[in-house]
Write an enzyme that holds these catalytic residues in place. Sequence first.
Site, mmCIF file in Angstrom:
data_model
loop_
_atom_site.group_PDB
_atom_site.id
_atom_site.type_symbol
_atom_site.label_atom_id
_atom_site.label_comp_id
_atom_site.label_asym_id
_atom_site.label_seq_id
_atom_site.Cartn_x
_atom_site.Cartn_y
_atom_site.Cartn_z
ATOM 1 N N ARG A 101 3.713 9.623 2.211
ATOM 2 C CA ARG A 101 4.732 9.393 1.176
ATOM 3 C C ARG A 101 6.134 9.651 1.709
ATOM 4 O O ARG A 101 7.116 9.121 1.195
ATOM 5 C CB ARG A 101 4.503 10.333 -0.021
ATOM 6 C CG ARG A 101 3.223 10.067 -0.793
ATOM 7 C CD ARG A 101 3.264 10.819 -2.125
ATOM 8 N NE ARG A 101 1.951 10.946 -2.735
ATOM 9 C CZ ARG A 101 1.382 10.016 -3.515
ATOM 10 N NH1 ARG A 101 2.029 8.898 -3.769
ATOM 11 N NH2 ARG A 101 0.194 10.213 -4.041
ATOM 12 N N ASP A 105 1.357 6.234 -0.871
ATOM 13 C CA ASP A 105 0.438 7.017 -0.043
ATOM 14 C C ASP A 105 -0.812 6.246 0.340
ATOM 15 O O ASP A 105 -1.102 5.173 -0.191
ATOM 16 C CB ASP A 105 0.001 8.266 -0.813
ATOM 17 C CG ASP A 105 -1.022 7.928 -1.907
ATOM 18 O OD1 ASP A 105 -0.799 6.927 -2.630
ATOM 19 O OD2 ASP A 105 -2.031 8.634 -2.025
ATOM 20 N N LYS A 160 2.524 9.555 -8.515
ATOM 21 C CA LYS A 160 3.620 10.098 -7.745
ATOM 22 C C LYS A 160 4.371 9.026 -6.969
ATOM 23 O O LYS A 160 5.450 9.266 -6.450
ATOM 24 C CB LYS A 160 3.059 11.102 -6.719
ATOM 25 C CG LYS A 160 2.206 12.182 -7.319
ATOM 26 C CD LYS A 160 1.504 12.977 -6.179
ATOM 27 C CE LYS A 160 0.402 13.813 -6.758
ATOM 28 N NZ LYS A 160 -0.438 14.436 -5.713
ATOM 29 N N GLY A 161 3.771 7.854 -6.854
ATOM 30 C CA GLY A 161 4.270 6.838 -5.933
ATOM 31 C C GLY A 161 5.691 6.357 -6.178
ATOM 32 O O GLY A 161 6.347 5.852 -5.272
ATOM 33 N N ASP A 184 -0.582 -3.786 -8.831
ATOM 34 C CA ASP A 184 -1.639 -4.423 -8.047
ATOM 35 C C ASP A 184 -2.539 -5.193 -9.013
ATOM 36 O O ASP A 184 -2.223 -6.318 -9.379
ATOM 37 C CB ASP A 184 -2.371 -3.307 -7.288
ATOM 38 C CG ASP A 184 -3.373 -3.832 -6.285
ATOM 39 O OD1 ASP A 184 -3.019 -4.754 -5.536
ATOM 40 O OD2 ASP A 184 -4.501 -3.313 -6.233
ATOM 41 N N ASP A 233 5.717 2.225 -8.539
ATOM 42 C CA ASP A 233 5.801 1.879 -7.127
ATOM 43 C C ASP A 233 5.338 0.446 -6.899
ATOM 44 O O ASP A 233 6.021 -0.361 -6.305
ATOM 45 C CB ASP A 233 4.991 2.870 -6.265
ATOM 46 C CG ASP A 233 3.560 3.093 -6.775
ATOM 47 O OD1 ASP A 233 3.178 2.525 -7.815
ATOM 48 O OD2 ASP A 233 2.826 3.857 -6.118
HETATM 49 P P1 IMP Z 1 -3.137 -1.186 -10.320
HETATM 50 O O1 IMP Z 1 -3.582 -0.420 -11.528
HETATM 51 O O2 IMP Z 1 -4.297 -1.809 -9.596
HETATM 52 O O3 IMP Z 1 -2.030 -2.167 -10.593
HETATM 53 O O4 IMP Z 1 -2.660 -0.100 -9.277
HETATM 54 C C1 IMP Z 1 -1.426 0.464 -9.245
HETATM 55 C C2 IMP Z 1 -1.457 1.780 -8.490
HETATM 56 O O5 IMP Z 1 -2.313 1.758 -7.336
HETATM 57 C C3 IMP Z 1 -0.074 2.027 -7.965
HETATM 58 O O6 IMP Z 1 0.707 2.731 -8.913
HETATM 59 C C4 IMP Z 1 -0.351 2.817 -6.688
HETATM 60 O O7 IMP Z 1 -0.381 4.204 -6.962
HETATM 61 C C5 IMP Z 1 -1.702 2.378 -6.215
HETATM 62 N N1 IMP Z 1 -1.564 1.389 -5.118
HETATM 63 C C6 IMP Z 1 -1.891 0.077 -5.169
HETATM 64 N N2 IMP Z 1 -1.635 -0.528 -3.993
HETATM 65 C C7 IMP Z 1 -1.126 0.414 -3.171
HETATM 66 C C8 IMP Z 1 -0.653 0.382 -1.801
HETATM 67 O O8 IMP Z 1 -0.647 -0.635 -1.084
HETATM 68 N N3 IMP Z 1 -0.191 1.573 -1.319
HETATM 69 C C9 IMP Z 1 -0.181 2.723 -2.037
HETATM 70 N N4 IMP Z 1 -0.598 2.784 -3.318
HETATM 71 C C10 IMP Z 1 -1.077 1.634 -3.890
HETATM 72 MG MG MG Z 2 -2.055 6.443 -4.613
#
Ligand code: IMP
Ligand code: MG
Length: 189
Positions: free
Chosen positions: A162, A156, A43-44, A100, A97
């Site tokens: 959000r 979130d 949803k981000g 990471d 969004d």
């Molecule tokens: P990844 O798979 O580790 O790249 O994570 C990506 C997802 O983790 C994003 O689409 C977000 O939903 C969530 N996420 C990672 N860091 C944050 C943050 O600082 N705030 C909120 N959501 C985050």
């Molecule tokens: Mg999240």
Amino acid sequence: MSEPEQPLATLLEASELAAIARRLGREISRDYPEGVVLVALLKGSICFLADLVRELPVPCELDFLALSAYGDGRTRVRVVKDLDLEVAGRDVIVVLDIVDTGLTLAYLLRLIALRGARSTVACALLDRESRRLLPVEIGYVGRVINDEHVVGYGLDLDERYRNLPSLRVADPADLRAEPSEMFERLLRR
Ligand code: IMP
Ligand code: MG
């Protein structure tokens, strides 16, 4: 509760977020004059998508995907809401969004490639590149950020915050300790 030392700094104001959407909208419109399919990750990305799509004066279709993490360390992902559109032969931009570890994006890029898209590129509001576990290419980046948790503008912590209009940096431990009080403080500008 004592006040946290580093409270809720604003990372990006609403006007700066709007400027990012404008810049990325210009870049995407220039690169895809014939139009593009935007696939937003729920949803981000909702606030970012809403701003971005209004900066795209090219033919544009929208679709949504939702994933859920599971398994040891929640490092495995599965689709909980799949695409409605047929993306075979289409130029697709995945809108996120934040990237990471890169696990989510790598999964999305592979999924859309498997569906036969002609091209697949990522557009992320935020890039926390220092935390990357998988190398992923992001065609359009709003802002590279440090290793801090951000909330607001669609992002979130445990489904809260959000609806904040700006992007805020907050220590998850502080946010979890007194969620309602922190929400009040986050709303105060
Ligand atoms: P990844 O798979 O580790 O790249 O994570 C990506 C997802 O983790 C994003 O689409 C977000 O939903 C969530 N996420 C990672 N860091 C944050 C943050 O600082 N705030 C909120 N959501 C985050
Ligand atoms: Mg999240």
